[in-house]
Design an enzyme around this catalytic site. Structure first.
Site, mmCIF file in Angstrom:
data_model
loop_
_atom_site.group_PDB
_atom_site.id
_atom_site.type_symbol
_atom_site.label_atom_id
_atom_site.label_comp_id
_atom_site.label_asym_id
_atom_site.label_seq_id
_atom_site.Cartn_x
_atom_site.Cartn_y
_atom_site.Cartn_z
ATOM 1 N N GLU A 161 -1.671 -9.583 -0.386
ATOM 2 C CA GLU A 161 -3.113 -9.773 -0.206
ATOM 3 C C GLU A 161 -3.844 -9.797 -1.536
ATOM 4 O O GLU A 161 -4.830 -10.527 -1.705
ATOM 5 C CB GLU A 161 -3.663 -8.669 0.696
ATOM 6 C CG GLU A 161 -3.205 -8.824 2.137
ATOM 7 C CD GLU A 161 -3.622 -7.667 3.014
ATOM 8 O OE1 GLU A 161 -4.388 -7.896 3.956
ATOM 9 O OE2 GLU A 161 -3.180 -6.528 2.760
ATOM 10 N N GLY A 221 -0.131 -5.270 0.920
ATOM 11 C CA GLY A 221 -1.300 -5.297 0.058
ATOM 12 C C GLY A 221 -1.069 -6.061 -1.230
ATOM 13 O O GLY A 221 -2.009 -6.624 -1.806
ATOM 14 N N GLU A 249 3.616 -5.347 7.796
ATOM 15 C CA GLU A 249 2.757 -4.376 8.479
ATOM 16 C C GLU A 249 3.017 -4.246 9.966
ATOM 17 O O GLU A 249 2.916 -3.138 10.527
ATOM 18 C CB GLU A 249 1.270 -4.733 8.253
ATOM 19 C CG GLU A 249 0.738 -4.385 6.884
ATOM 20 C CD GLU A 249 0.897 -5.512 5.882
ATOM 21 O OE1 GLU A 249 0.211 -5.505 4.847
ATOM 22 O OE2 GLU A 249 1.728 -6.419 6.136
ATOM 23 N N ALA A 304 0.831 -1.194 0.000
ATOM 24 C CA ALA A 304 0.000 0.000 0.000
ATOM 25 C C ALA A 304 0.872 1.253 0.000
ATOM 26 O O ALA A 304 2.092 1.192 0.151
ATOM 27 C CB ALA A 304 -0.925 -0.001 1.206
#
Length: 264
Positions: A118, A115, A138, A70
Site C-alpha cells: 500500500e 502495508g 490480510e 504492518a
C-alpha cells in the site's frame, strides 16, 4: 549529499541536490510499527519545509525487504473502534505521500506485502528489482488492506485483477506485477534505487511547476468524469502560461539551449 533528519531511528532521509531519499530501516523485515509510522510523519513534515525539493524516492534498507507489512502484534487487541482509528491514521500518512506537490518514486528492493504494498501504491511511480514481490496477505488474518489498497490497486490493475490479488492473498513476482501495471519499471536485482535516481534526475530537470501541476491534474482528473478532468486541465494549463518558467522553457527551446527553470 547531506542528511536531512538526524534524530530519526527507522527512517533515514538523505537529500541529493533537489531529490529526497527516504529509506526505511526497521530490521528484520521493515515492518510498519508505530515508531516507523510516527517517524514517517516527521520526515514528511521536513520534506514539506524544503521549498526547492522537486522529487522524492522511498525505498527499504537492504535487498530482501521493502516493507513486509504492518506490525501484526498490534492486531489481536484491536476492537472495531481502535481498528478504524489505526487504519485512519495510517491512511492519513499514505495520503500525505500521494498528495505531495512533487513526484514520489518508489524503489521496491524486495518484499512489499500488506502495508508495504500500500505504501508503494501511494507513490506516483513504482520501480521494482527482479527479486521484488507484491501481495496482500490480510484476508488470511481475517482483515483486508486498509491503508488504501482496496481503492488504489483496482485503479492501477483493474477491478478483476485487484480482487484476485486481494481475495487469494497470494504474492506476485516482480515480472507479473510489471505485466499487469502494478510496477512501472523493472530492473535487475539490486538496481531499483539506481534506476529511480536516474528517473528522478530527469524529472527535476523539467519545469517544477509544470510537473507539480501535471501531477495534481492527473490525480484529481482520474477521480472524476472525463469532461471535468478536461476542464481542470484547461484551467491549470492557463495558470502555467502565466509563469516565468513557461517563458524560459519556450525561449530556451527556440534558442537551442538548456532551460534554467526557477520554479516561478
Amino acid at each position: 549529499m547531506s542528511k536531512l533528519v538526524e534524530e530519526l531511528t527507522t527512517v533515514q532521509v538523505i537529500v541529493e541536490e533537489q531529490i529526497a531519499i527516504l529509506q526505511l530501516n526497521n530490521p528484520p523485515v521493515n515492518a510498519l510499527t508505530s515508531t516507523v509510522m510516527a517517524e514517517l510523519i516527521v520526515a514528511l513534515d521536513q520534506l514539506e519545509e524544503i521549498t526547492d525539493l522537486r522529487a522524492a524516492i522511498i525505498t527499504g534498507a537492504g535487498n530482501k525487504f521493502f516493507v513486509a507489512g504492518a506490525d501484526i502484534k498490534q492486531f489481536p487487541s484491536l476492537t472495531e473502534a481502535t481498528g478504524k482509528e489505526l487504519i485512519t491514521y495510517g491512511r492519513m500518512i499514505f495520503d500525505r505521500i500521494a498528495d505531495l506537490k512533487f513526484p514520489v518514486l518508489c524503489a521496491v528492493n524486495g518484499l512489499a506485502l500488506g502495508g508495504g504494498c500500500e505504501l508503494a501504491l501511494a507513490c506516483d511511480i513504482r520501480i521494482a528489482s527482479a527479486n521484488a514481490k507484491f501481495g496482500f496477505p490480510e484476508v488470511g488474518l481475517g482483515i483486508f488492506p486498509g491503508y488504501g489498497g482496496t481503492q488504489r490497486l483496482p485503479r492501477l490493475v483493474g477491478l478483476g485483477k485487484a480482487k484476485e490479488i486481494i481475495f487469494s492473498g497470494e504474492p506476485i513476482k516482480a515480472d507479473e506485477a510489471y505485466r499487469i501495471g502494478l510496477v512501472d519499471k523493472l530492473t535487475p536485482e539490486g538496481e531499483s534505487l539506481l534506476v529511480a535516481k536516474e528517473l528522478a534526475y530527469k524529472i527535476i530537470a523539467k519545469a517544477p511547476m509544470a510537473v507539480s501541476m501535471a501531477k495534481k491534474v492527473m490525480n484529481q482528473g482520474v477521480e472524476t468524469v472525463l469532461q471535468e478532468g478536461l476542464e481542470l486541465e484547461s484551467e491549470f494549463f492557463g495558470k502555467l502560461c502565466g509563469t516565468e518558467d513557461k517563458n524560459e522553457g519556450t525561449t530556451a527551446f527556440m534558442e537551442k539551449r538548456a532551460p534554467q527553470f526557477s520554479g516561478r
